[in-house]
Design a protein around this motif. Structure first.
Motif, mmCIF file in Angstrom:
data_model
loop_
_atom_site.group_PDB
_atom_site.id
_atom_site.type_symbol
_atom_site.label_atom_id
_atom_site.label_comp_id
_atom_site.label_asym_id
_atom_site.label_seq_id
_atom_site.Cartn_x
_atom_site.Cartn_y
_atom_site.Cartn_z
ATOM 1 N N GLN A 51 6.646 20.683 17.909
ATOM 2 C CA GLN A 51 5.213 20.535 18.169
ATOM 3 C C GLN A 51 4.357 21.086 17.038
ATOM 4 O O GLN A 51 3.177 20.719 16.926
ATOM 5 C CB GLN A 51 4.849 21.242 19.475
ATOM 6 C CG GLN A 51 5.373 20.541 20.722
ATOM 7 C CD GLN A 51 5.214 21.387 21.976
ATOM 8 O OE1 GLN A 51 4.710 22.519 21.919
ATOM 9 N NE2 GLN A 51 5.640 20.860 23.110
ATOM 10 N N THR A 149 -4.440 2.575 22.307
ATOM 11 C CA THR A 149 -3.189 3.131 21.798
ATOM 12 C C THR A 149 -2.323 2.021 21.221
ATOM 13 O O THR A 149 -2.207 0.950 21.810
ATOM 14 C CB THR A 149 -2.422 3.856 22.927
ATOM 15 O OG1 THR A 149 -3.220 4.928 23.414
ATOM 16 C CG2 THR A 149 -1.099 4.402 22.417
ATOM 17 N N ASN A 158 10.699 6.547 15.243
ATOM 18 C CA ASN A 158 10.475 7.833 15.916
ATOM 19 C C ASN A 158 11.427 8.927 15.441
ATOM 20 O O ASN A 158 11.185 10.107 15.705
ATOM 21 C CB ASN A 158 10.624 7.670 17.427
ATOM 22 C CG ASN A 158 9.613 6.695 18.000
ATOM 23 O OD1 ASN A 158 8.581 6.416 17.381
ATOM 24 N ND2 ASN A 158 9.906 6.154 19.175
ATOM 25 N N LEU A 302 3.425 12.851 13.398
ATOM 26 C CA LEU A 302 2.796 12.910 14.720
ATOM 27 C C LEU A 302 2.960 11.593 15.476
ATOM 28 O O LEU A 302 3.315 11.591 16.663
ATOM 29 C CB LEU A 302 1.311 13.247 14.578
ATOM 30 C CG LEU A 302 0.532 13.382 15.894
ATOM 31 C CD1 LEU A 302 1.049 14.566 16.706
ATOM 32 C CD2 LEU A 302 -0.962 13.536 15.630
ATOM 33 N N SER A 303 2.721 10.466 14.806
ATOM 34 C CA SER A 303 2.860 9.172 15.473
ATOM 35 C C SER A 303 4.318 8.912 15.847
ATOM 36 O O SER A 303 4.605 8.306 16.890
ATOM 37 C CB SER A 303 2.335 8.044 14.575
ATOM 38 O OG SER A 303 3.107 7.931 13.388
ATOM 39 N N ARG A 305 6.553 11.287 16.584
ATOM 40 C CA ARG A 305 6.891 12.160 17.722
ATOM 41 C C ARG A 305 6.325 11.607 19.020
ATOM 42 O O ARG A 305 6.975 11.631 20.069
ATOM 43 C CB ARG A 305 6.362 13.568 17.485
ATOM 44 C CG ARG A 305 6.538 14.476 18.699
ATOM 45 C CD ARG A 305 6.382 15.940 18.392
ATOM 46 N NE ARG A 305 6.332 16.740 19.609
ATOM 47 C CZ ARG A 305 7.364 17.020 20.373
ATOM 48 N NH1 ARG A 305 8.557 16.554 20.068
ATOM 49 N NH2 ARG A 305 7.233 17.759 21.458
ATOM 50 N N ASN A 306 5.109 11.079 18.972
ATOM 51 C CA ASN A 306 4.476 10.530 20.179
ATOM 52 C C ASN A 306 4.970 9.128 20.515
ATOM 53 O O ASN A 306 4.777 8.652 21.640
ATOM 54 C CB ASN A 306 2.959 10.504 20.004
ATOM 55 C CG ASN A 306 2.353 11.888 19.930
ATOM 56 O OD1 ASN A 306 2.935 12.852 20.425
ATOM 57 N ND2 ASN A 306 1.201 12.004 19.291
ATOM 58 N N THR A 310 -2.790 6.938 18.484
ATOM 59 C CA THR A 310 -3.961 6.943 19.359
ATOM 60 C C THR A 310 -5.212 7.269 18.554
ATOM 61 O O THR A 310 -5.138 7.958 17.530
ATOM 62 C CB THR A 310 -3.814 7.981 20.490
ATOM 63 O OG1 THR A 310 -3.727 9.294 19.910
ATOM 64 C CG2 THR A 310 -2.552 7.719 21.307
ATOM 65 N N ALA A 313 -5.791 11.018 17.954
ATOM 66 C CA ALA A 313 -4.750 11.800 17.290
ATOM 67 C C ALA A 313 -5.356 12.643 16.173
ATOM 68 O O ALA A 313 -6.263 12.210 15.470
ATOM 69 C CB ALA A 313 -3.685 10.863 16.719
#
Length: 388
Positions: A51, A149, A158, A302-303, A305-306, A310, A313
């Motif tokens: 995180q 999204t 990912n 970040l993209s 991991r999610n 969005t 973000a």
């Protein structure tokens, strides 16, 4: 060597140098008590690392801006914009994943160069320029995503944000993680020995042996605690490897290269740096261009991991990055700070966020606490300077 020369070589313990490491351990132990040990579980340690990977990446770039005596307010928007571009390239345009990543990185570099041009060439204050890029970047993100999204992204995409290194299990322990921890331990010890010899060679002040031993014991204990917890979960996250590479490269740049010395000189006294022959405009330009690049890396992570991009973000990420630098010992006026300090500051913020979430505190209370910690770090810096 005479007693006089020995006295010359030693310096008093630097509270600022070690204070944040002690604070990090203390905060973690405090939350460990309040959560009944939940924050020390292997799964939570894994979540803590994954995180906060983006914070470490951005704090590394932000430190260079802070060393010049400025900040970059636009990084959160660049994170959102580059993450959106990367996801659109893969999901809608069906780009190969590496090409999508490269496209996002180029956009991040372009955003950084855009800000760098106005700061370096036109002399507009960085606060004003980056405030503008923050608004423009967020607007572009909403426009490109049409306020929706974009996802889900492919599993291979990912992997960089949610994947792990291959594991070799012996019972519940991953041997690959243990080997990496052992190698890192050796490098830390050898690095300290080499740094100490270099200081003695050039007649610089060094800390007494007992201080260095205590520092190494604390650092190695934290390292092994972290990696033993990861070894009991899924092994080493890819994002931790990426962060380690970035931190190592930028720590080398700031401590061992001419470019790094020029940043410190600029932050210490811009006029004196310019008179000494340093092209301060060039330094400003590459520092902010580099910040755009690292913001793009954080956006991709970040993209990934999610599993999607969005419009919101990266909202507030610039504050986490800036706070990490100041909490980690960077001076508000510039010229003072280290990459390792910024990383420690990032984990202080991460432990605070994680611990307060486990306790169940609302986001409102969390913001108050983080603001108080940031203010305390800055006050400590100013008070220390006045005493000196």
């Amino acid at each position: 060597m005479s007693d006089v020369k020995l006295t010359k070589h030693y310096e008093n313990i630097n509270i600022k140098q070690y204070g944040m490491v002690i604070a990090l351990v203390a905060i973690f132990l405090l939350f460990n008590l309040f959560t009944g040990g939940k924050n020390a579980s292997p799964m939570n340690i894994n979540n803590l690392v994954m995180q906060n990977g983006y914070v470490v990446i951005m704090a590394t770039g932000m430190l260079l801006c802070v060393l010049t005596g400025n900040v970059d307010l636009g990084v959160g928007s660049i994170v959102a914009l580059t993450g959106a571009i990367s996801a659109i390239c893969v999901v809608d345009l069906h780009f190969p994943i590496l090409l999508a990543f490269l496209t996002a990185l180029l956009v991040g570099i372009a955003c950084g160069a855009f800000a760098g041009f106005f700061i370096a060439k036109l002399g507009i204050p960085p606060f004003v320029v980056t405030l503008a890029t923050m608004l423009m970047g967020r607007g572009l993100t909403y426009t490109m995503l049409k306020a929706q999204t974009k996802g889900p992204t492919p599993q291979a995409y990912n992997w960089i944000g949610a994947g792990f290194l291959p594991t070799i299990r012996m019972g519940k322990i991953d041997l690959v993680t243990i080997v990496i921890a052992a190698v890192a331990t050796v490098f830390i010890i050898l690095g300290d020995i080499k740094a100490n010899r270099t200081k003695l060679k050039y007649n610089f002040n060094v800390n007494p042996l007992w201080q260095r031993v205590i520092k190494l014991i604390v650092i190695i204990f934290i390292l092994w605690f972290l990696f033993l917890k990861l070894a009991q979960n899924n092994g080493v996250p890819i994002v931790l490897v990426l962060c380690g590479i970035i931190v190592a490269i930028y720590n080398f740049i700031t401590s061992r290269t001419v470019a790094g010395r020029q940043i410190y000189a600029l932050g210490g006294n811009e006029k004196a740096a310019r008179l000494s022959g340093i092209n301060t405009r060039s330094v400003f330009f590459w520092v902010y261009t580099n910040m755009g690049f690292l913001a793009a890396v954080a956006g991709i992570v970040l993209s990934a991991r999610n599993g999607s991009a969005t419009p919101k973000a990266g909202d507030g990420f610039e504050m986490d990055a800036i706070a990490s630098c100041y909490i980690g010992g960077a001076a508000t006026a510039g010229g003072i700070g280290t990459i390792i300090g910024a990383v420690v500051g990032a984990f202080v913020m991460g432990v605070l966020n994680n611990g307060m979430s486990l306790i169940g505190w609302s986001t409102d209370i969390q913001k108050i606490v983080k603001g108080a910690v940031l203010l305390g770090a800055v006050v400590f810096d100013l008070v220390s300077k006045k005493r000196k």
